[in-house]
Motif scaffolding. Structure first.
Motif, PDB file in Angstrom:
ATOM      1  N   GLU A  43       0.834  -1.202   0.000  1.00  0.00           N
ATOM      2  CA  GLU A  43       0.000   0.000   0.000  1.00  0.00           C
ATOM      3  C   GLU A  43       0.868   1.251   0.000  1.00  0.00           C
ATOM      4  OE1 GLU A  43      -3.904  -1.878   2.337  1.00  0.00           O
ATOM      5  OE2 GLU A  43      -2.356  -0.803   3.457  1.00  0.00           O
ATOM      6  N   VAL A  44       1.930   1.206   0.763  1.00  0.00           N
ATOM      7  CA  VAL A  44       2.869   2.326   0.767  1.00  0.00           C
ATOM      8  C   VAL A  44       3.456   2.494  -0.628  1.00  0.00           C
ATOM      9  CG1 VAL A  44       5.054   3.202   1.689  1.00  0.00           C
ATOM     10  CG2 VAL A  44       3.456   2.013   3.198  1.00  0.00           C
ATOM     11  N   TYR A  45       3.806   1.387  -1.229  1.00  0.00           N
ATOM     12  CA  TYR A  45       4.377   1.391  -2.582  1.00  0.00           C
ATOM     13  C   TYR A  45       3.425   2.066  -3.573  1.00  0.00           C
ATOM     14  CZ  TYR A  45       6.178  -0.638  -6.974  1.00  0.00           C
ATOM     15  OH  TYR A  45       6.664  -0.845  -8.227  1.00  0.00           O
ATOM     16  N   SER A  46       2.150   1.722  -3.501  1.00  0.00           N
ATOM     17  CA  SER A  46       1.157   2.314  -4.405  1.00  0.00           C
ATOM     18  C   SER A  46       1.061   3.818  -4.209  1.00  0.00           C
ATOM     19  CB  SER A  46      -0.219   1.698  -4.163  1.00  0.00           C
ATOM     20  OG  SER A  46      -0.201   0.331  -4.470  1.00  0.00           O
ATOM     21  N   LEU A  47       1.012   4.237  -2.956  1.00  0.00           N
ATOM     22  CA  LEU A  47       0.902   5.660  -2.647  1.00  0.00           C
ATOM     23  C   LEU A  47       2.149   6.414  -3.102  1.00  0.00           C
ATOM     24  CD1 LEU A  47      -0.685   5.228   0.889  1.00  0.00           C
ATOM     25  CD2 LEU A  47      -1.792   6.278  -1.095  1.00  0.00           C
ATOM     26  N   VAL A  48       3.293   5.759  -2.943  1.00  0.00           N
ATOM     27  CA  VAL A  48       4.553   6.373  -3.345  1.00  0.00           C
ATOM     28  C   VAL A  48       4.593   6.542  -4.861  1.00  0.00           C
ATOM     29  CG1 VAL A  48       7.014   5.860  -3.635  1.00  0.00           C
ATOM     30  CG2 VAL A  48       5.952   5.690  -1.371  1.00  0.00           C
ATOM     31  N   LYS A  49       4.101   5.540  -5.564  1.00  0.00           N
ATOM     32  CA  LYS A  49       4.139   5.571  -7.024  1.00  0.00           C
ATOM     33  C   LYS A  49       3.277   6.688  -7.621  1.00  0.00           C
ATOM     34  CE  LYS A  49       4.871   1.985  -9.803  1.00  0.00           C
ATOM     35  NZ  LYS A  49       6.325   1.835  -9.893  1.00  0.00           N
ATOM     36  N   GLU A  50       2.238   7.079  -6.884  1.00  0.00           N
ATOM     37  CA  GLU A  50       1.392   8.171  -7.360  1.00  0.00           C
ATOM     38  C   GLU A  50       2.200   9.460  -7.518  1.00  0.00           C
ATOM     39  OE1 GLU A  50      -1.913   8.658  -4.732  1.00  0.00           O
ATOM     40  OE2 GLU A  50      -2.700   6.634  -5.117  1.00  0.00           O
ATOM     41  N   LYS A  51       3.159   9.630  -6.637  1.00  0.00           N
ATOM     42  CA  LYS A  51       3.984  10.837  -6.692  1.00  0.00           C
ATOM     43  C   LYS A  51       5.240  10.618  -7.521  1.00  0.00           C
ATOM     44  CE  LYS A  51       2.646  12.133  -1.981  1.00  0.00           C
ATOM     45  NZ  LYS A  51       3.131  12.698  -0.702  1.00  0.00           N
ATOM     46  N   HIS A  52       5.841   9.448  -7.344  1.00  0.00           N
ATOM     47  CA  HIS A  52       7.095   9.153  -8.031  1.00  0.00           C
ATOM     48  C   HIS A  52       7.059   7.728  -8.566  1.00  0.00           C
ATOM     49  CE1 HIS A  52       9.556  12.721  -6.823  1.00  0.00           C
ATOM     50  NE2 HIS A  52       8.575  12.808  -5.934  1.00  0.00           N
ATOM     51  N   PRO A  53       6.534   7.587  -9.783  1.00  0.00           N
ATOM     52  CA  PRO A  53       6.356   6.258 -10.386  1.00  0.00           C
ATOM     53  C   PRO A  53       7.660   5.495 -10.586  1.00  0.00           C
ATOM     54  CG  PRO A  53       5.186   7.948 -11.599  1.00  0.00           C
ATOM     55  CD  PRO A  53       6.081   8.654 -10.654  1.00  0.00           C
TER      56      PRO A  53
END
Lengths: 157, 157
Positions: free
Chosen positions: A42-52
């Motif tokens: 989930e953290v990974y998904s949220l992080v990817k929204e800002k920095h794919p």
DNA sequence: ATCCGTGCAAAGTATTTGCAACCTA
DNA sequence: TAGGTTGCAAATACTTTGCACGGAT
């Protein structure tokens, strides 16, 4: 600058580590979701929204690092992944979690209330308690109100 | 016949399951190691000493079954595997574990002592506690005696 | 310029599952 | 005899790791 970011910067410098964009972004996500119990994915998904461009392995490594530094806490909510929450505790004592068996919601309770019990453990077992991990299972306020509505049991962590 | 074996037989019959040699052997191992916290693999090894033909998958499946029936309890001791111990609790409340951070030994404490705290949770959060899981970390009696002897920290679970 | 940190892919590891043979009730 | 149960191996799924490139100090 946010308090936890300052803390991170200091602690990294102290150990000869670097404050990278990735670490900053991951901490930001944890701060923005304070009180939630996010899985690594989930953290990974949220992080990817800002920095794919940030990779999953980095998220794993950073969360591990933040846990070591005491900035986040790893916790086990009985599913198949590691979960993390921003550390809001002051001492080395962690707050407790109330887990609803019906709707799956997880409530953090600030109170410790275990000092007396730990004193008893010291007296009877000669065991000096320095930390603890406590989970209570039961039925939450909301679910006690709606009895047997056949509501979804999907857990919202 | 041993009490737990009787209990197993009854509960299996009640659900239309069968009492196989494998299940009997695995329960026997758990009974012989009451008070210990065995990983699935450790149970597997002990089982193989008596019946080398029994497979690992069966041990996984049986331990899962025994846990569902309340005959054993699954527990998480912060290493990478599931561990199990013979259930010695009476109510639906589990006993607590004291984990020594120095020598790694795990002590089970019979007392519950959480009734008052659970009442407070009920009053303040309107959350009805039905079960809990508690781990205390600290220094055990033995290790408090021998200060800084540089003793091994290998955990004996 | 140094060397820590990252991204990717491959490896690792506990656990689960499909399936044909087996055995208990 | 019928259907739950087992053993084996393959499949899963989360997490870790090797390595060459990239970036912070």
């Amino acid at each position: 600058m946010e308090e936890n970011t300052v803390k991170l910067k200091e602690q990294l410098k102290e150990k000869g580590y670097k404050l990278t964009t990735q670490r900053q972004v991951i901490l930001d996500v944890m701060i923005e979701h304070q009180g939630q119990h996010l899985s690594t994915d989930e953290v990974y998904s949220l992080v990817k929204e800002k920095h794919p461009e940030i990779g999953l392995a980095t998220v794993y490594r950073t969360l591990l690092l933040l846990d070591e530094l005491g900035i986040v806490h790893k916790l086990d909510l009985d599913d198949e992944f590691s979960r993390y929450e921003l550390n809001t505790d002051t001492k080395d004592h962690r707050h407790h979690h109330l887990i609803c068996m019906r709707c799956g919601s997880v409530i953090g309770m600030e109170e410790d209330l275990l000092d007396e019990l730990e004193q008893q453990i010291r007296d009877k077992y000669n065991f000096l308690v320095t930390d603890h991990r406590v989970k209570f299972y039961g039925i939450c306020q909301k679910c006690r109100g709606v009895e047997n509505t056949g509501a979804s049991v999907k857990r919202t962590l």
